[in-house]
Scaffold this motif. Structure first.
Motif, PDB file in Angstrom:
ATOM      1  N   VAL A  80       0.836  -1.199   0.000  1.00  0.00           N
ATOM      2  CA  VAL A  80       0.000   0.000   0.000  1.00  0.00           C
ATOM      3  C   VAL A  80       0.873   1.252   0.000  1.00  0.00           C
ATOM      4  O   VAL A  80       0.667   2.185  -0.796  1.00  0.00           O
ATOM      5  CB  VAL A  80      -0.944   0.027   1.230  1.00  0.00           C
ATOM      6  N   ILE A  81       1.849   1.287   0.890  1.00  0.00           N
ATOM      7  CA  ILE A  81       2.733   2.445   0.993  1.00  0.00           C
ATOM      8  C   ILE A  81       3.466   2.675  -0.329  1.00  0.00           C
ATOM      9  O   ILE A  81       3.507   3.789  -0.859  1.00  0.00           O
ATOM     10  CB  ILE A  81       3.751   2.253   2.144  1.00  0.00           C
ATOM     11  N   ASP A  82       4.043   1.604  -0.880  1.00  0.00           N
ATOM     12  CA  ASP A  82       4.821   1.738  -2.115  1.00  0.00           C
ATOM     13  C   ASP A  82       3.949   2.128  -3.297  1.00  0.00           C
ATOM     14  O   ASP A  82       4.411   2.834  -4.196  1.00  0.00           O
ATOM     15  CB  ASP A  82       5.571   0.440  -2.404  1.00  0.00           C
ATOM     16  N   LEU A  83       2.703   1.676  -3.298  1.00  0.00           N
ATOM     17  CA  LEU A  83       1.793   2.083  -4.377  1.00  0.00           C
ATOM     18  C   LEU A  83       1.604   3.596  -4.365  1.00  0.00           C
ATOM     19  O   LEU A  83       1.672   4.256  -5.404  1.00  0.00           O
ATOM     20  CB  LEU A  83       0.448   1.373  -4.228  1.00  0.00           C
ATOM     21  N   THR A  84       1.385   4.169  -3.178  1.00  0.00           N
ATOM     22  CA  THR A  84       1.191   5.622  -3.103  1.00  0.00           C
ATOM     23  C   THR A  84       2.474   6.372  -3.438  1.00  0.00           C
ATOM     24  O   THR A  84       2.441   7.406  -4.114  1.00  0.00           O
ATOM     25  CB  THR A  84       0.687   6.051  -1.703  1.00  0.00           C
ATOM     26  N   LEU A  85       3.614   5.854  -3.005  1.00  0.00           N
ATOM     27  CA  LEU A  85       4.888   6.513  -3.285  1.00  0.00           C
ATOM     28  C   LEU A  85       5.228   6.450  -4.774  1.00  0.00           C
ATOM     29  O   LEU A  85       5.700   7.433  -5.356  1.00  0.00           O
ATOM     30  CB  LEU A  85       6.008   5.885  -2.459  1.00  0.00           C
ATOM     31  N   GLU A  86       5.013   5.297  -5.384  1.00  0.00           N
ATOM     32  CA  GLU A  86       5.295   5.161  -6.816  1.00  0.00           C
ATOM     33  C   GLU A  86       4.346   6.032  -7.634  1.00  0.00           C
ATOM     34  O   GLU A  86       4.741   6.644  -8.631  1.00  0.00           O
ATOM     35  CB  GLU A  86       5.190   3.694  -7.238  1.00  0.00           C
ATOM     36  N   THR A 197       8.862   4.156   4.620  1.00  0.00           N
ATOM     37  CA  THR A 197       7.970   5.234   4.177  1.00  0.00           C
ATOM     38  C   THR A 197       8.638   6.044   3.054  1.00  0.00           C
ATOM     39  O   THR A 197       8.255   7.164   2.762  1.00  0.00           O
ATOM     40  CB  THR A 197       7.591   6.158   5.341  1.00  0.00           C
ATOM     41  N   THR A 198       9.671   5.445   2.468  1.00  0.00           N
ATOM     42  CA  THR A 198      10.319   5.991   1.282  1.00  0.00           C
ATOM     43  C   THR A 198      10.462   4.858   0.271  1.00  0.00           C
ATOM     44  O   THR A 198      10.419   3.681   0.653  1.00  0.00           O
ATOM     45  CB  THR A 198      11.716   6.565   1.581  1.00  0.00           C
ATOM     46  N   LEU A 199      10.653   5.204  -0.996  1.00  0.00           N
ATOM     47  CA  LEU A 199      10.854   4.177  -2.014  1.00  0.00           C
ATOM     48  C   LEU A 199      12.218   3.546  -1.862  1.00  0.00           C
ATOM     49  O   LEU A 199      13.175   4.222  -1.465  1.00  0.00           O
ATOM     50  CB  LEU A 199      10.695   4.771  -3.416  1.00  0.00           C
ATOM     51  N   PRO A 200      12.358   2.251  -2.182  1.00  0.00           N
ATOM     52  CA  PRO A 200      13.676   1.628  -2.108  1.00  0.00           C
ATOM     53  C   PRO A 200      14.616   2.243  -3.148  1.00  0.00           C
ATOM     54  O   PRO A 200      14.187   2.732  -4.186  1.00  0.00           O
ATOM     55  CB  PRO A 200      13.388   0.142  -2.436  1.00  0.00           C
TER      56      PRO A 200
END
Length: 202
Positions: A80-86, A197-200
């Motif tokens: 979920v977090i990565d979807l919003t960040l991407e 809470t940041t992208l890899p």
């Protein structure tokens, strides 16, 4: 086959040009003349693919769903977090995505389809939260529908603020801060320390 490929390129060219015009001017101020001028195509070619300005806008709104493919992560809350960040990262550079967002948010004469970009986003986030709940990643008693609605609404507000203050240059930072504040209210305590809470790094 060559003709079919040319048709696909023409359609893509129209959508990219229209996206830039809609993103810069909004739906009502955009014109098919300006869109055509940016493509170098004929009016007949435009109308072959799209019978009206509204048809182009509808195609851009539909393209919004392509940006909602969830990343595969063992922990579904991380998905979920990565979807919003991407999604935020793509908003910084993808004119088609920016146009679809503006078409949804802006008050204009454009009639959004019943299944708007908000619905697409809500459904994608809700499906991931439901999986997270089944994997016991979510605190007991959390209403995942309320959580999904809050995430979509908060993202919308944050990206609007980011656009106003920095042209979305600080959007990833704003989304990261949002997650740091939200996670204690939805994630199980033992999981929070393992969530980014940041992208890899690429």
């Amino acid at each position: 086959m060559a003709q079919q490929e040319r048709g696909k390129r023409s359609r893509r060219s129209i959508l990219e040009a229209a996206a830039r015009v809609f993103d810069e001017r909004g739906y009502d101020a955009a014109s098919t003349n300006e869109i055509l001028a940016r493509t170098g195509l004929t009016r007949g070619s435009l109308y072959h693919h799209f019978p009206s300005k509204q048809a182009i806008a509808l195609a851009l709104v539909e393209a919004h769903g392509e940006a909602l493919r969830p990343p595969e992560r063992p922990v579904r809350l991380q998905s979920v977090i990565d979807l919003t960040l991407e999604f935020a990262r793509r908003l910084q550079s993808d004119p088609l995505l920016r146009a679809s967002v503006r078409l949804t948010i802006e008050q204009s004469s454009f009639d959004c389809p019943p299944r708007t970009t908000y619905d697409q986003s809500f459904e994608a986030i809700l499906a991931l939260l439901q999986e997270a709940d089944r994997h016991q990643e979510v605190l007991p008693g959390v209403d995942v529908q309320e959580a999904a609605s809050t995430i979509v609404g908060s993202f919308t507000g944050l990206q609007t603020m980011s656009q106003a203050y920095s042209g979305r240059a600080d959007l990833l930072e704003r989304i990261g801060i949002f997650w740091k504040l939200l996670l204690p209210g939805i994630a199980t305590p033992g999981l929070i320390g393992h969530l980014r809470t940041t992208l890899p790094d690429d």
